[in-house]
Motif scaffolding. Structure first.
Motif, mmCIF file in Angstrom:
data_model
loop_
_atom_site.group_PDB
_atom_site.id
_atom_site.type_symbol
_atom_site.label_atom_id
_atom_site.label_comp_id
_atom_site.label_asym_id
_atom_site.label_seq_id
_atom_site.Cartn_x
_atom_site.Cartn_y
_atom_site.Cartn_z
ATOM 1 N N SER A 1 37.288 69.496 38.717
ATOM 2 C CA SER A 1 36.365 68.464 39.196
ATOM 3 C C SER A 1 36.851 67.089 38.760
ATOM 4 C CB SER A 1 34.962 68.706 38.629
ATOM 5 O OG SER A 1 34.490 69.983 38.997
ATOM 6 N N LEU A 2 36.973 66.179 39.722
ATOM 7 C CA LEU A 2 37.362 64.806 39.417
ATOM 8 C C LEU A 2 36.155 64.061 38.854
ATOM 9 C CD1 LEU A 2 39.454 62.515 39.536
ATOM 10 C CD2 LEU A 2 38.648 62.041 41.862
ATOM 11 N N LEU A 3 36.228 63.692 37.579
ATOM 12 C CA LEU A 3 35.106 63.012 36.930
ATOM 13 C C LEU A 3 35.195 61.500 37.044
ATOM 14 C CD1 LEU A 3 34.643 65.132 33.673
ATOM 15 C CD2 LEU A 3 33.711 65.504 35.969
ATOM 16 N N GLU A 4 36.402 60.963 36.981
ATOM 17 C CA GLU A 4 36.556 59.507 37.144
ATOM 18 C C GLU A 4 38.003 59.153 37.415
ATOM 19 O OE1 GLU A 4 37.388 57.049 33.224
ATOM 20 O OE2 GLU A 4 35.473 58.087 33.006
ATOM 21 N N ASN B 1 27.920 64.817 42.108
ATOM 22 C CA ASN B 1 28.830 64.081 42.994
ATOM 23 C C ASN B 1 30.311 64.301 42.673
ATOM 24 O OD1 ASN B 1 26.583 62.948 44.291
ATOM 25 N ND2 ASN B 1 26.562 61.191 42.880
ATOM 26 N N ALA B 2 30.611 65.105 41.653
ATOM 27 C CA ALA B 2 32.018 65.371 41.335
ATOM 28 C C ALA B 2 32.670 66.156 42.467
ATOM 29 C CB ALA B 2 32.118 66.157 40.030
ATOM 30 N N GLN B 3 33.842 65.734 42.858
ATOM 31 C CA GLN B 3 34.576 66.432 43.910
ATOM 32 C C GLN B 3 35.574 67.408 43.284
ATOM 33 O OE1 GLN B 3 36.208 64.062 47.050
ATOM 34 N NE2 GLN B 3 34.479 62.664 47.112
ATOM 35 N N HIS B 4 35.732 68.562 43.920
ATOM 36 C CA HIS B 4 36.620 69.591 43.394
ATOM 37 C C HIS B 4 37.950 69.551 44.143
ATOM 38 C CE1 HIS B 4 33.196 71.195 41.177
ATOM 39 N NE2 HIS B 4 32.489 71.025 42.280
ATOM 40 N N PHE B 5 39.018 69.374 43.385
ATOM 41 C CA PHE B 5 40.334 69.212 43.980
ATOM 42 C C PHE B 5 41.301 70.304 43.536
ATOM 43 C CE2 PHE B 5 39.464 64.390 44.171
ATOM 44 C CZ PHE B 5 38.892 64.528 45.432
ATOM 45 N N GLU B 6 42.332 70.502 44.350
ATOM 46 C CA GLU B 6 43.413 71.433 44.031
ATOM 47 C C GLU B 6 44.501 70.707 43.237
ATOM 48 O OE1 GLU B 6 43.388 74.714 44.769
ATOM 49 O OE2 GLU B 6 41.382 74.449 45.636
ATOM 50 N N THR B 7 45.460 71.460 42.730
ATOM 51 C CA THR B 7 46.508 70.855 41.898
ATOM 52 C C THR B 7 47.336 69.816 42.657
ATOM 53 O OG1 THR B 7 47.990 72.688 42.463
ATOM 54 C CG2 THR B 7 46.739 72.884 40.417
ATOM 55 N N GLY C 1 35.579 55.240 44.776
ATOM 56 C CA GLY C 1 34.160 55.169 45.141
ATOM 57 C C GLY C 1 33.350 56.339 44.615
ATOM 58 N N ILE C 2 34.018 57.307 43.987
ATOM 59 C CA ILE C 2 33.312 58.479 43.450
ATOM 60 C C ILE C 2 32.599 58.102 42.162
ATOM 61 C CG2 ILE C 2 33.609 60.807 42.513
ATOM 62 C CD1 ILE C 2 36.070 61.093 44.304
ATOM 63 N N LYS C 3 31.305 58.328 42.109
ATOM 64 C CA LYS C 3 30.508 58.035 40.917
ATOM 65 C C LYS C 3 29.811 59.321 40.461
ATOM 66 C CE LYS C 3 31.626 53.721 41.238
ATOM 67 N NZ LYS C 3 32.664 53.167 40.323
#
Length: 210
Positions: free
Chosen positions: A155-158, A126-132, A116-118
């Motif tokens: 950052s998760l782009l897609e 709207n990019a979410q920042h994630f750990e490894t 659902g991330i766009k």
């Protein structure tokens, strides 16, 4: 008149050995240049690979995270020159050893549905920042399920939401159409995680020996 002029030119050429030598040298140089150009444009077929390189080999540097978090959870990280990282399942991932291969992919993990991330715009709004070790999705087989993780901090782009309807892409082309996600790490974060990843040759040696 024309015949006389031609005869005079021939007579002059015969009587002028220096002119003949210059002409021969000129032709020899031109011949060498043509041969060199031919070598550049048409490489020796013996030097060509048996199969042409894939787009991944041409455009990306391949890294691997074997046994990521759990034994057998092998993942790849294909890094583009612009810094983008494509995340997916390495061919030795334990899920591929289950009978029937992967049958379903679920991006609804953690506290949100990753599909659902766009992300929009140059600033990647709207990019979410994630750990490894953040979960990206869950892949399921007939008898088990496995969590696929980010492997890199960024950052998760897609995510590849095609896998929801077509999980079989993971079985047939996990390194191309069956990729899991695209992540953009910061340069400093990439340097840190790169030290923990395996290069292609290291990965091959590790898995061939196991």
């Amino acid at each position: 008149m024309n015949n006389e002029a031609n005869n005079l030119e021939k007579s002059s050429a015969r009587n002028n050995p220096t002119q003949n030598l210059d002409q021969e040298l000129k032709e020899e140089v031109e011949g060498d240049e043509e041969e060199k150009l031919h070598e550049l444009l048409l490489p020796d077929i013996r030097d060509l690979p048996i199969t042409p390189p894939s787009s991944v080999q041409t455009n990306f540097v391949s890294y691997f995270a074997p046994d990521f978090v759990k034994p057998g959870h092998d993942q790849y990280v294909y890094r583009h020159a612009n810094g983008l990282c494509v995340i997916g399942l390495a061919p030795t991932h334990v899920a591929f050893k289950d009978e029937g291969g992967i049958t379903a992919v679920d991006f609804n993990v953690g506290k949100s549905d990753r599909s659902g991330i766009k992300v929009t715009g140059k600033r990647k709004k709207n990019a979410q920042h994630f750990e490894t070790n953040t979960a990206l999705c869950k892949v399921c087989t007939q008898n088990d399920s496995y969590i696929v993780r980010c492997c890199v901090k960024g950052s998760l782009l897609e995510v590849n939401d095609r896998l929801i309807k077509h999980p079989e892409l993971l079985n047939s082309s996990a390194d191309r159409e069956g990729y899991i996600a695209i992540i953009m790490p910061k340069p400093a974060d990439w340097l840190k995680v790169k030290a923990s990843l395996f290069g292609l040759e290291e990965y091959k040696k590790l898995r061939e020996g196991s």
